[in-house]
Enzyme design. Structure first.
Site, PDB file in Angstrom:
ATOM      1  N   SER A  89       0.864  -1.161   0.000  1.00 53.21           N
ATOM      2  CA  SER A  89       0.000   0.000   0.000  1.00 53.21           C
ATOM      3  C   SER A  89       0.910   1.222   0.000  1.00 53.21           C
ATOM      4  O   SER A  89       1.719   1.387   0.918  1.00 53.21           O
ATOM      5  CB  SER A  89      -0.878  -0.026   1.259  1.00 53.21           C
ATOM      6  OG  SER A  89      -1.590   1.188   1.380  1.00 53.21           O
TER       7      SER A  89
ATOM      8  N   LYS B  79      -1.068  -0.978  -4.422  1.00 53.51           N
ATOM      9  CA  LYS B  79      -2.247  -0.195  -4.021  1.00 53.51           C
ATOM     10  C   LYS B  79      -1.813   1.258  -3.854  1.00 53.51           C
ATOM     11  O   LYS B  79      -0.830   1.536  -3.171  1.00 53.51           O
ATOM     12  CB  LYS B  79      -2.806  -0.763  -2.719  1.00 53.51           C
ATOM     13  CG  LYS B  79      -3.816   0.103  -1.988  1.00 53.51           C
ATOM     14  CD  LYS B  79      -4.522  -0.718  -0.913  1.00 53.51           C
ATOM     15  CE  LYS B  79      -4.625   0.032   0.396  1.00 53.51           C
ATOM     16  NZ  LYS B  79      -5.248  -0.785   1.452  1.00 53.51           N
TER      17      LYS B  79
ATOM     18  N   LYS C 256      -2.972   5.043  -2.650  1.00 50.91           N
ATOM     19  CA  LYS C 256      -3.973   5.812  -1.901  1.00 50.91           C
ATOM     20  C   LYS C 256      -4.442   6.972  -2.771  1.00 50.91           C
ATOM     21  O   LYS C 256      -3.617   7.648  -3.404  1.00 50.91           O
ATOM     22  CB  LYS C 256      -3.345   6.366  -0.613  1.00 50.91           C
ATOM     23  CG  LYS C 256      -3.034   5.283   0.405  1.00 50.91           C
ATOM     24  CD  LYS C 256      -4.318   4.701   0.980  1.00 50.91           C
ATOM     25  CE  LYS C 256      -4.011   3.785   2.163  1.00 50.91           C
ATOM     26  NZ  LYS C 256      -5.235   3.241   2.757  1.00 50.91           N
TER      27      LYS C 256
ATOM     28  N   ASP D 264      -7.222   3.031  -3.141  1.00 49.42           N
ATOM     29  CA  ASP D 264      -7.915   3.031  -1.841  1.00 49.42           C
ATOM     30  C   ASP D 264      -8.214   4.478  -1.457  1.00 49.42           C
ATOM     31  O   ASP D 264      -7.297   5.274  -1.250  1.00 49.42           O
ATOM     32  CB  ASP D 264      -7.038   2.361  -0.774  1.00 49.42           C
ATOM     33  CG  ASP D 264      -7.742   2.236   0.585  1.00 49.42           C
ATOM     34  OD1 ASP D 264      -8.901   2.686   0.715  1.00 49.42           O
ATOM     35  OD2 ASP D 264      -7.119   1.685   1.521  1.00 49.42           O
TER      36      ASP D 264
ATOM     37  N   GLU E  80     -11.019   0.453  -3.340  1.00 47.35           N
ATOM     38  CA  GLU E  80     -11.286   0.174  -1.929  1.00 47.35           C
ATOM     39  C   GLU E  80     -11.948   1.364  -1.247  1.00 47.35           C
ATOM     40  O   GLU E  80     -11.470   2.494  -1.359  1.00 47.35           O
ATOM     41  CB  GLU E  80      -9.943  -0.169  -1.251  1.00 47.35           C
ATOM     42  CG  GLU E  80     -10.056  -0.615   0.200  1.00 47.35           C
ATOM     43  CD  GLU E  80      -8.699  -1.028   0.778  1.00 47.35           C
ATOM     44  OE1 GLU E  80      -7.769  -1.319  -0.007  1.00 47.35           O
ATOM     45  OE2 GLU E  80      -8.565  -1.043   2.009  1.00 47.35           O
TER      46      GLU E  80
ATOM     47  N   ASP F 154     -13.526  -1.936   3.182  1.00 44.89           N
ATOM     48  CA  ASP F 154     -12.577  -2.015   4.297  1.00 44.89           C
ATOM     49  C   ASP F 154     -13.313  -1.474   5.527  1.00 44.89           C
ATOM     50  O   ASP F 154     -13.933  -2.235   6.297  1.00 44.89           O
ATOM     51  CB  ASP F 154     -11.320  -1.196   3.936  1.00 44.89           C
ATOM     52  CG  ASP F 154     -10.333  -1.009   5.081  1.00 44.89           C
ATOM     53  OD1 ASP F 154     -10.613  -1.429   6.211  1.00 44.89           O
ATOM     54  OD2 ASP F 154      -9.247  -0.422   4.851  1.00 44.89           O
TER      55      ASP F 154
ATOM     56  N   LYS G 235      -9.380  -7.020   8.282  1.00 45.84           N
ATOM     57  CA  LYS G 235      -8.371  -6.556   9.239  1.00 45.84           C
ATOM     58  C   LYS G 235      -8.760  -7.086  10.611  1.00 45.84           C
ATOM     59  O   LYS G 235      -9.903  -6.909  11.047  1.00 45.84           O
ATOM     60  CB  LYS G 235      -8.316  -5.020   9.277  1.00 45.84           C
ATOM     61  CG  LYS G 235      -7.713  -4.408   8.024  1.00 45.84           C
ATOM     62  CD  LYS G 235      -7.679  -2.894   8.098  1.00 45.84           C
ATOM     63  CE  LYS G 235      -7.066  -2.313   6.827  1.00 45.84           C
ATOM     64  NZ  LYS G 235      -7.284  -0.839   6.762  1.00 45.84           N
TER      65      LYS G 235
ATOM     66  N   GLY H 227      -3.661  -4.050   6.168  1.00 40.31           N
ATOM     67  CA  GLY H 227      -2.587  -3.714   7.104  1.00 40.31           C
ATOM     68  C   GLY H 227      -2.892  -2.410   7.815  1.00 40.31           C
ATOM     69  O   GLY H 227      -3.688  -1.603   7.322  1.00 40.31           O
TER      70      GLY H 227
HETATM   71  O1  OSB Z   1      -7.054   1.787   4.521  1.00 39.52           O
HETATM   72  O2  OSB Z   1      -5.886   0.038   4.346  1.00 39.52           O
HETATM   73  C1  OSB Z   1      -6.050   1.163   4.827  1.00 39.52           C
HETATM   74  C2  OSB Z   1      -2.992   2.176   6.893  1.00 39.52           C
HETATM   75  C3  OSB Z   1      -3.596   2.809   7.949  1.00 39.52           C
HETATM   76  C4  OSB Z   1      -4.957   2.936   7.967  1.00 39.52           C
HETATM   77  C5  OSB Z   1      -5.727   2.418   6.918  1.00 39.52           C
HETATM   78  C6  OSB Z   1      -5.127   1.758   5.859  1.00 39.52           C
HETATM   79  C7  OSB Z   1      -3.730   1.670   5.828  1.00 39.52           C
HETATM   80  C8  OSB Z   1      -2.998   1.086   4.731  1.00 39.52           C
HETATM   81  C9  OSB Z   1      -1.599   0.629   5.040  1.00 39.52           C
HETATM   82  O3  OSB Z   1      -3.389   1.020   3.597  1.00 39.52           O
HETATM   83  C10 OSB Z   1      -1.388  -0.834   4.974  1.00 39.52           C
HETATM   84  C11 OSB Z   1      -0.030  -1.173   5.533  1.00 39.52           C
HETATM   85  O4  OSB Z   1       0.953  -1.002   4.811  1.00 39.52           O
HETATM   86  O5  OSB Z   1       0.041  -1.593   6.717  1.00 39.52           O
HETATM   87 MG    MG Z   2      -8.228   0.626   3.229  1.00 35.90          MG
END
Ligand code: OSB
Ligand code: MG
Length: 379
Positions: free
Chosen positions: A136, A162, A164, A189, A214, A239, A263, A291
């Protein structure tokens, strides 16, 4: 299982590189850990995945500390219960606070797997000794910085990327990444940054062949997502909106998503994550492991969960070295050149805790032990 003591710790640890989403930027992590100790002396570790502020979810580091200390740990300590799968129901009087609950619940699973001398992943019913990994990548200062990161992660072997997104860092960014990397497995995402009024934007995104989009809409919505899914070809992945197997069942029934990100913290631990996985598997909805910028403890729990049969897509669980100068587990989590993580064969989490390192990062700790006297004082 009979938990004699729960030790709570808060550690602070800077990220190697800031992580930015549509809801904000994280530079330093505050991580609450729980160590549960059975009366036979076996211990287990869990990690709270709440963030530094109530932005991803309503839980955050401080609320989880207070809830764990005042309510959740006292509900579990001193109780005799059949298995880790029952830990969640001991904490049932507390509504919500699933991330705080998962801290204790997941620790109980580690403990139980150690008592059974089994790797946690096998104890959970996992079947995949090797799990596929993606990364991510947060919002960067410039598109060029993002492209460089994508290239570096692909060279390292990661199987999907992924990105953001948020208003102003979406269509143009996805287009550039896609143009530079025409064949990679790519997804976006949004962390709830949009509304149904943005449907036209998502229809334009359809041309970039994303694996999924996402959580485009509100963090607690499943109704509008169903409407959006009707209007776009790209699969919607939920999510934030999925807190339980009930939520998963409702979202699947409504057609709100075609994929679900699981998660551990968000759903309240391994037992509920297993139920989410089952509902999805029975409905042909692929799941993958999300994550939360975890330390080695949470990362090891994620690896174990991701070995369950329904986890068929690359997740967000990646190498410790992407986050930390030094992790709190020994060895740190590493990724193979094929972009996979090998599930460890040692009992429990399968990673040792670097206690000296944990001690050096600890900013507070608290032991919750059984009440022994009628006066209600803790021993
Ligand atoms: O939306 O998946 C998410 C991190 C913090 C809060 C929300 C998210 C995330 C990530 C990071 O996308 C995933 C990672 O590298 O741990
Ligand atoms: Mg997410």
């Amino acid at each position: 299982m009979h938990i004699e003591e729960i030790e709570l710790r808060e550690i602070r640890q800077p990220l190697i590189h800031f992580f930015e989403t549509s809801f904000g930027r994280t530079t330093d992590r505050r991580i609450v850990l729980a160590r549960v100790i059975d009366k036979d002396g076996t211990e287990g570790w869990g990690e709270c995945t709440a963030g530094e502020g109530p932005f991803y979810s309503d839980e955050w580091a401080e609320s989880s500390w207070a809830t764990l200390r005042e309510f959740l740990a006292p509900m579990v300590v001193g109780k005799e219960f059949a298995s880790a799968a029952q830990a969640f129901s001991l904490m049932k009087p507390v509504r919500g606070h699933r991330m705080a609950k998962a801290t204790i619940e997941t620790a109980c699973w580690d403990l139980e797997a150690k008592q059974a001398r089994m790797p946690l992943w096998r104890h959970l019913g996992g079947v995949q000794a090797e799990i596929p990994c993606g990364v991510s990548i947060g919002i960067q200062n410039t598109p060029e910085a993002l492209l460089e990161k994508v290239e570096r992660e692909l060279k390292a072997g990661y199987q999907r990327i992924k990105i953001k997104i948020k208003p102003g860092w979406d269509l143009n960014i996805i287009e550039r990444v896609r143009r530079n990397f025409p064949d990679v497995r790519l997804m976006g995402d949004a962390n709830s940054a949009y509304t149904l009024a943005d449907a036209a934007l998502f229809q334009e995104l359809d041309q970039f062949n994303l694996m999924m989009l996402e959580q485009p809409l509100s963090h607690n919505d499943i109704f509008d997502h169903a409407e959006l899914q009707k209007q776009i070809k790209t699969p919607v992945c939920l999510d934030e909106s999925i807190h339980s197997s009930e939520d998963a069942r409702h979202a699947i029934g409504l057609g709100s998503c075609r994929i679900i990100n699981v998660k551990l913290g968000r759903v309240g631990g391994h037992a509920e994550a297993k139920r989410v996985e089952k509902v999805c598997r029975e409905n042909n909805i692929p799941v993958w492991c999300g994550g939360m910028l975890e330390s080695g403890v949470g990362r090891a729990h994620n690896i174990a969960m991701a070995t369950l049969a329904g986890f068929t897509l690359p997740g967000d669980v990646s190498a410790s070295s992407r986050y930390w100068a030094e992790d709190i587990t020994e060895p740190p989590v590493t990724v193979t050149a094929r972009g996979t993580i090998l599930a460890p064969e040692k009992p429990g989490l399968g990673f040792d805790l670097n206690l000296a390192r944990i001690d050096s990062l600890t900013v507070r700790n608290e032991r919750v032990v059984r009440k022994t006297s009628a006066s209600g004082q803790r021993s």
